[in-house]
Design a protein around this motif. Structure first.
Motif, PDB file in Angstrom:
ATOM      1  N   PHE A 139      22.992  27.444 -72.252  1.00  0.00           N
ATOM      2  CA  PHE A 139      24.014  28.261 -72.254  1.00  0.00           C
ATOM      3  C   PHE A 139      24.404  28.539 -70.792  1.00  0.00           C
ATOM      4  O   PHE A 139      23.877  28.381 -69.726  1.00  0.00           O
ATOM      5  N   LYS A 140      25.641  29.348 -70.539  1.00  0.00           N
ATOM      6  CA  LYS A 140      26.179  29.672 -69.159  1.00  0.00           C
ATOM      7  C   LYS A 140      26.398  31.342 -68.977  1.00  0.00           C
ATOM      8  O   LYS A 140      26.654  31.899 -70.006  1.00  0.00           O
ATOM      9  N   LEU A 141      26.138  31.639 -67.833  1.00  0.00           N
ATOM     10  CA  LEU A 141      26.413  33.143 -67.241  1.00  0.00           C
ATOM     11  C   LEU A 141      27.236  33.337 -66.236  1.00  0.00           C
ATOM     12  O   LEU A 141      27.142  32.371 -65.247  1.00  0.00           O
ATOM     13  N   ASP A 142      27.979  34.173 -66.143  1.00  0.00           N
ATOM     14  CA  ASP A 142      28.902  34.354 -64.998  1.00  0.00           C
ATOM     15  C   ASP A 142      27.915  34.760 -63.752  1.00  0.00           C
ATOM     16  O   ASP A 142      27.239  35.433 -63.854  1.00  0.00           O
ATOM     17  N   GLY A 188      30.334  36.534 -73.431  1.00  0.00           N
ATOM     18  CA  GLY A 188      31.326  35.576 -73.355  1.00  0.00           C
ATOM     19  C   GLY A 188      31.192  34.122 -72.988  1.00  0.00           C
ATOM     20  O   GLY A 188      31.893  33.295 -72.492  1.00  0.00           O
ATOM     21  N   SER A 189      29.992  33.858 -73.593  1.00  0.00           N
ATOM     22  CA  SER A 189      29.812  32.462 -73.692  1.00  0.00           C
ATOM     23  C   SER A 189      29.264  32.197 -75.085  1.00  0.00           C
ATOM     24  O   SER A 189      29.396  32.801 -75.767  1.00  0.00           O
ATOM     25  N   LYS A 190      28.658  30.734 -74.925  1.00  0.00           N
ATOM     26  CA  LYS A 190      28.049  30.172 -76.295  1.00  0.00           C
ATOM     27  C   LYS A 190      26.922  29.360 -75.948  1.00  0.00           C
ATOM     28  O   LYS A 190      26.709  28.786 -74.735  1.00  0.00           O
ATOM     29  N   ILE A 191      25.979  29.216 -76.918  1.00  0.00           N
ATOM     30  CA  ILE A 191      24.948  28.532 -76.731  1.00  0.00           C
ATOM     31  C   ILE A 191      24.960  27.126 -77.421  1.00  0.00           C
ATOM     32  O   ILE A 191      25.506  27.128 -78.524  1.00  0.00           O
ATOM     33  N   THR A 192      24.564  25.886 -77.116  1.00  0.00           N
ATOM     34  CA  THR A 192      24.455  24.851 -77.552  1.00  0.00           C
ATOM     35  C   THR A 192      23.146  24.235 -77.688  1.00  0.00           C
ATOM     36  O   THR A 192      22.277  24.841 -77.026  1.00  0.00           O
TER      37      THR A 192
END
Length: 344
Positions: free
Chosen positions: A338-341, A321-325
């Motif tokens: 990226f981010k994680l819950d 449910g995230s994305k990597i930049t």
């Protein structure tokens, strides 16, 4: 304003009747009763003729065409019914429906063209990537069969090279299968409470020899953050961190640094993997997550790898449910974020 066929017919019939009566009034010998009869007859005849023409020959056919386009839209694009245009003017509504349908069809055609180009490039890349280790192993084995097997040193050397080529082929096939399963949804993320800091520390320990070979320093920051509890699939997130840190070591500079940095807000942990290597040219940044895409093909071949790592990373992060930049500056380094819950 709603356009009613009866109102149109009424207005046009009145105008025609008025014009007819007006002209007849200038004719000598025309009586009032004659004008009345002509006016009424002209009005009624014009009204029903115009009404039939508009209602039967125009509006009904336009309505049928509109309904057909609506069915095509619902079938082709899964439009919600509340998105259907509800203009009271059927001609205007038909024009709008045709415009929307054609625009969506053109968008679909453009997307298909892009997919066709991508398919051709992908098939060419797969063929090339599979051919290289197969031909290499085939060459070594045929050389041994042709007589080199009698020389023990040559035999061991060639068998090791053939085994290395086949190992590379095995890794490529496994990555292709994993990527395909992720895209089709066959592989589901089994999320649980994971300490990402400890997982990253384990990854860095596994890659310590590779880092030492290039005299690269691996750091995890900030030191005060002892635990990073996230909700994630431990196996897949470990794969992500391994790929990003290994790439940073592989494509960074000798005597360089690779920093994994954690930052938090109320609901998420932000993960940054940064190196101080040569960087990635701007024209390549938008494509580095594509399968088999390599910034420097000759250099990438020397470094090894299947060319699928970042594509797999992108799919894993998306499945969370995230994305990597990615950001990069020439001679300054590259940063993946990226981010994680947060875990409960």
């Amino acid at each position: 304003m709603r356009i009613n066929p009866r109102i149109i017919a009424l207005l046009l019939a009145f105008v025609i009747s008025a014009i007819t009566v007006t002209f007849l009034s200038f004719v000598n010998g025309t009586t009032q009763s004659m004008l009345f009869v002509v006016g009424v007859a002209g009005f009624l005849g014009s009204f029903f003729l115009i009404l039939y023409t508009i209602e039967i020959l125009v509006y009904r056919e336009v309505t049928k065409m509109h309904q057909t386009i609506q069915r095509l839209k619902l079938k082709d694009f899964n439009f919600p019914r509340n998105a259907i245009i509800s203009d009271p003017n059927p001609l205007k509504k038909l024009n709008q429906e045709i415009f929307v349908y054609v625009a969506r069809k053109q968008q679909e055609i453009d997307e298909l063209k892009k997919m066709e180009v991508f398919r051709r490039e992908f098939l060419a890349d797969v063929s090339h990537e599979l051919k290289t280790p197969i031909f290499a192993a085939q060459g070594f084995i045929h050389t041994l069969l042709d007589g080199a097997m009698d020389d023990e040193k040559v035999r061991d050397k060639f068998l090791q090279k053939a085994a290395k080529s086949l190992d590379g082929l095995d890794a490529l096939v496994k990555d292709l299968v994993a990527l395909s399963q992720m895209e089709t949804g066959e592989i589901r993320m089994r999320k649980e409470r994971v300490d990402l800091r400890m997982l990253t520390l384990e990854v860095c320990e596994q890659l310590e020899n590779k880092a030492n070979q290039r005299n690269t320093t691996l750091k995890i920051k900030p030191d005060r953050m002892l635990h990073v509890w996230v909700k994630a699939d431990p196996q897949r997130i470990s794969q992500v961190m391994t790929n990003l840190v290994e790439n940073a070591i592989k494509y960074g500079n000798d005597n360089g640094k690779v920093i994994v940095h954690f930052e938090e807000d109320k609901k998420h942990f932000f993960v940054t993997v940064r190196d101080n290597g040569p960087g990635i040219p701007p024209e390549h940044l938008s494509r580095i997550f594509e399968r088999f895409y390599r910034v420097d093909k000759s250099r990438s071949k020397e470094k090894g790898g299947t060319g699928l790592g970042l594509a797999i990373v992108k799919h894993i992060i998306n499945a969370h449910g995230s994305k990597i930049t990615v950001t990069s500056k020439i001679d300054k380094g590259t940063t993946f974020t990226f981010k994680l819950d947060k875990a409960d």
